[in-house]
Enzyme design. Sequence first.
Site, PDB file in Angstrom:
ATOM      1  N   ASP A 100       0.873  -1.163   0.000  1.00  0.00           N
ATOM      2  CA  ASP A 100       0.000   0.000   0.000  1.00  0.00           C
ATOM      3  C   ASP A 100       0.918   1.223   0.000  1.00  0.00           C
ATOM      4  OD1 ASP A 100      -2.264   1.658   0.539  1.00  0.00           O
ATOM      5  OD2 ASP A 100      -3.174  -0.030   1.598  1.00  0.00           O
ATOM      6  N   ASP A 114      -2.939   4.789  -2.305  1.00  0.00           N
ATOM      7  CA  ASP A 114      -3.935   5.295  -1.366  1.00  0.00           C
ATOM      8  C   ASP A 114      -4.431   6.682  -1.766  1.00  0.00           C
ATOM      9  OD1 ASP A 114      -5.112   4.953   1.471  1.00  0.00           O
ATOM     10  OD2 ASP A 114      -4.198   6.948   1.568  1.00  0.00           O
ATOM     11  N   GLU A 152      -6.732   3.690  -5.534  1.00  0.00           N
ATOM     12  CA  GLU A 152      -7.915   3.844  -4.687  1.00  0.00           C
ATOM     13  C   GLU A 152      -8.613   5.120  -5.113  1.00  0.00           C
ATOM     14  OE1 GLU A 152      -9.541   4.320  -0.127  1.00  0.00           O
ATOM     15  OE2 GLU A 152      -7.856   5.510  -0.828  1.00  0.00           O
ATOM     16  N   HIS A 176     -11.205  -2.546   4.041  1.00  0.00           N
ATOM     17  CA  HIS A 176     -11.058  -2.179   5.445  1.00  0.00           C
ATOM     18  C   HIS A 176     -11.731  -0.853   5.784  1.00  0.00           C
ATOM     19  CE1 HIS A 176      -8.135  -0.024   3.191  1.00  0.00           C
ATOM     20  NE2 HIS A 176      -7.848   0.740   4.221  1.00  0.00           N
ATOM     21  N   ASP A 177     -12.353  -0.220   4.813  1.00  0.00           N
ATOM     22  CA  ASP A 177     -13.014   1.071   5.044  1.00  0.00           C
ATOM     23  C   ASP A 177     -14.537   0.962   5.006  1.00  0.00           C
ATOM     24  OD1 ASP A 177     -10.601   2.490   5.248  1.00  0.00           O
ATOM     25  OD2 ASP A 177     -10.470   2.699   3.068  1.00  0.00           O
TER      26      ASP A 177
HETATM   27  C1  NOJ Z   1      -7.823   5.383   2.422  1.00  0.00           C
HETATM   28  C2  NOJ Z   1      -7.523   4.206   3.291  1.00  0.00           C
HETATM   29  O1  NOJ Z   1      -8.080   3.060   2.724  1.00  0.00           O
HETATM   30  C3  NOJ Z   1      -8.066   4.538   4.646  1.00  0.00           C
HETATM   31  O2  NOJ Z   1      -8.073   3.419   5.506  1.00  0.00           O
HETATM   32  C4  NOJ Z   1      -7.271   5.671   5.214  1.00  0.00           C
HETATM   33  O3  NOJ Z   1      -7.822   6.065   6.430  1.00  0.00           O
HETATM   34  C5  NOJ Z   1      -7.254   6.861   4.257  1.00  0.00           C
HETATM   35  N1  NOJ Z   1      -7.071   6.509   2.890  1.00  0.00           N
HETATM   36  C6  NOJ Z   1      -6.156   7.818   4.618  1.00  0.00           C
HETATM   37  O4  NOJ Z   1      -4.925   7.299   4.215  1.00  0.00           O
END
Ligand code: NOJ
Length: 542
Positions: free
Chosen positions: A104, A206, A269, A330-331
Site C-alpha cells: 500500500d 492510497d 484507490e 477495510h473502510d
Molecule cells: C484510504 C484508506 O483506505 C483509509 O483506511 C485511510 O484512512 C485513508 N485513505 C487515509 O490514508
Amino acid sequence: MSMSPAAVGPWWQSAIIYQIYPRSFQDSNGDGVGDLRGILRRLDYLVELGVDAIWLSPIYSSPMADFGYDISDYTAIDPPFGSLEDFDELLAATHDRGLKLLLDLVPNHTSDRHPWFLESRSSRDNPKRDWYIWRDPAADGGAPNNWLSEFGGSAWEFDSRTAQYYCHTFLREQPDLNWRNPQVRDAIYDVMRFWLERGVDGFRLDAIWYLLKDPQFRDNPPNPDYRPGQPPKRSLIPLYTADLPEVHDAIEEMRRVVDAFGERLLIGEIYLPLEKLVTYYGRDLRGCHLPFNFSLLVIDWQARAIARLVERYESLLPPGGWPNWVLGNHDCPRVATRIGRGQARIAAMLLLTLRGTPTIYYGDEIGMVQVPIPPERIQDPFEKNVPGLGRDGARTPMQWDPSPYAGFSTAEPWLPLAEDFRSENVENARGDPASFYHLYRRLIAVRRANPALTRGAYRPIVAENDLLLYTRELDGERILVALNLGDEPASLGFMHPLQGRVLVSNFPDRDGEIIDGRIELRPLGGLVVALSGTGAVAPGKP
Ligand code: NOJ
C-alpha cells in the site's frame, strides 16, 4: 499450438487479489496485533484458497494515528509488524509459492512525525517548508478556506510556531504532501523504487484522486444534495480538492517508475462516479492498470441494479482497459452484514464470475460479519471524530479456529473478535463442504480452470425481479451464470433448451448436475454452468 487464453496478457488480468489488513490477520508474537511472521505462517492457507496476489495494508513505521496510513518512515517496517528481514523473508516465501505481493503506497500524506514534516514545520524558511501545503490564516485569523477533512472538521490545522495553517485531507496527524513540488514527487518515486528493487509486484495507491489541490485554494461549493448522517465532508462538493486534471500527470509518472521494473501493477484507490473513475486508466492506458471499482460496495443489491451497473461499467471502459471488482475492504462494512450471509454467497459467485480482476477482503471468504465494537474498545480515529461511521467492525481479527483468541493470537486481540467466531472460522469451514470457504475455493478453482471466466466476454441474458443471468464467452466456450437473489425458487425456460453441466453452485450437492432444458434455481441459489450446445441463450417458453 495455441496458447491457453488464460495465460494471455499480464499476470494481474487473470489474478485474484486478496487484501490483508496486517494488524488483524495473524499475530505471531503474542501482543494481540498481527504481524509479518504471522502472515508468513498463513501463506499456505492462501495457496489452499487459490488466490494469486496479496495486497498488504500499510506495514511501514507509523505512530498509528490512522493505523499505518500515517507513515513516519516509508522504507522501514513498523516494529510491531516485524523487521525488514521479516519482510524480505515474507516476500521470498510469497514468491516461492507463486504468489505476488503488493504494498500500500500512501503518497498523499505522511505522518506529522515524519522527519520531512518535522523539518517543514520547524520554520518558514526550512528547505522542506514547501514539501507540505502551508497557507496564511484568512483575514479573520481562521482557516485559509472552507476545505473539510475526510475525518471531520476543517482540513486546516494551525501551527502556532510559524503562524500558518497546513492542509490535511485526513487527520491532522496526516499532513498532505505538496505534489506541486518536484522534490516531493522524486522522494516518493524513490520510495517506490526501494520496494520495487526488493521485489514487490506493485502498489495500491492510497487516496490517489486527492493527490493535488487547487493552486488558488478556492472554496469548495456547498453540496445541495447533502443529507444529515452522511460524512460531514459530503456537505461540500470537492471541486477544488479532488480529481484535479494534474493528478493524471502524477500517476503517469508513477507508472513510468513501475514500468521500468517489468510487469508490476498499479491499483488506484479512487472513490468517484464510474465515468470519472475510468479516466484513471489514463491517456493511452498510461495511468493505473486497475482503478479500483468500488461500485459493489454501495449498490442497491438487486438483480436489475447489478446488471445495469455491469453494463454501464463495461460500456465506459476505455479500449483495452481491464475491469476489476471489489466486494469489501477495510473502510467499508463487511459484505455479509451489508447484504446478509445468504446474499453474500451470491455476491461471491458474482465477484468470481464477472469479467475483471476480483479483490477479496480477508475474512469475507469465511463470511465474517461486521463486529459491533463496545465504546471502550473503539480504535478508529474516524469513529472517534464522527461516531457511527467507524471502520473497526470490518477490521476484526481473522477467525482461524475455535480456540480462545480464534487462533489469531495468544493474547487479547487489539480489536474484539466476532461473537460467532467459535462456529465461524477456517477450521470448521474446512470440514464443511457447504461452507462459505469451500464456495470461495470451488469458485476460484472453476475460474482458474475455465479461461472464459477470466478472459471471456460478458453477455447479459436476464435481469428481472430476483434473477440475474449472464454468460461469459470465449472461443466457443460458453459459461452461464444464473443467480437467484430471491427467497423463492425459480424455474427458467429457454427458446433453445439448455444443455450443460453445473461447474459450481452455492449448494454443493448440485455441482456436476446435468442441465437439460430448464434452469431450476433454489432460493438464494446460484449456478455456474458450462454450456455444451451452440444455440443462442435466450429466455423463453419451453
Ligand atoms: C484510504 C484508506 O483506505 C483509509 O483506511 C485511510 O484512512 C485513508 N485513505 C487515509 O490514508
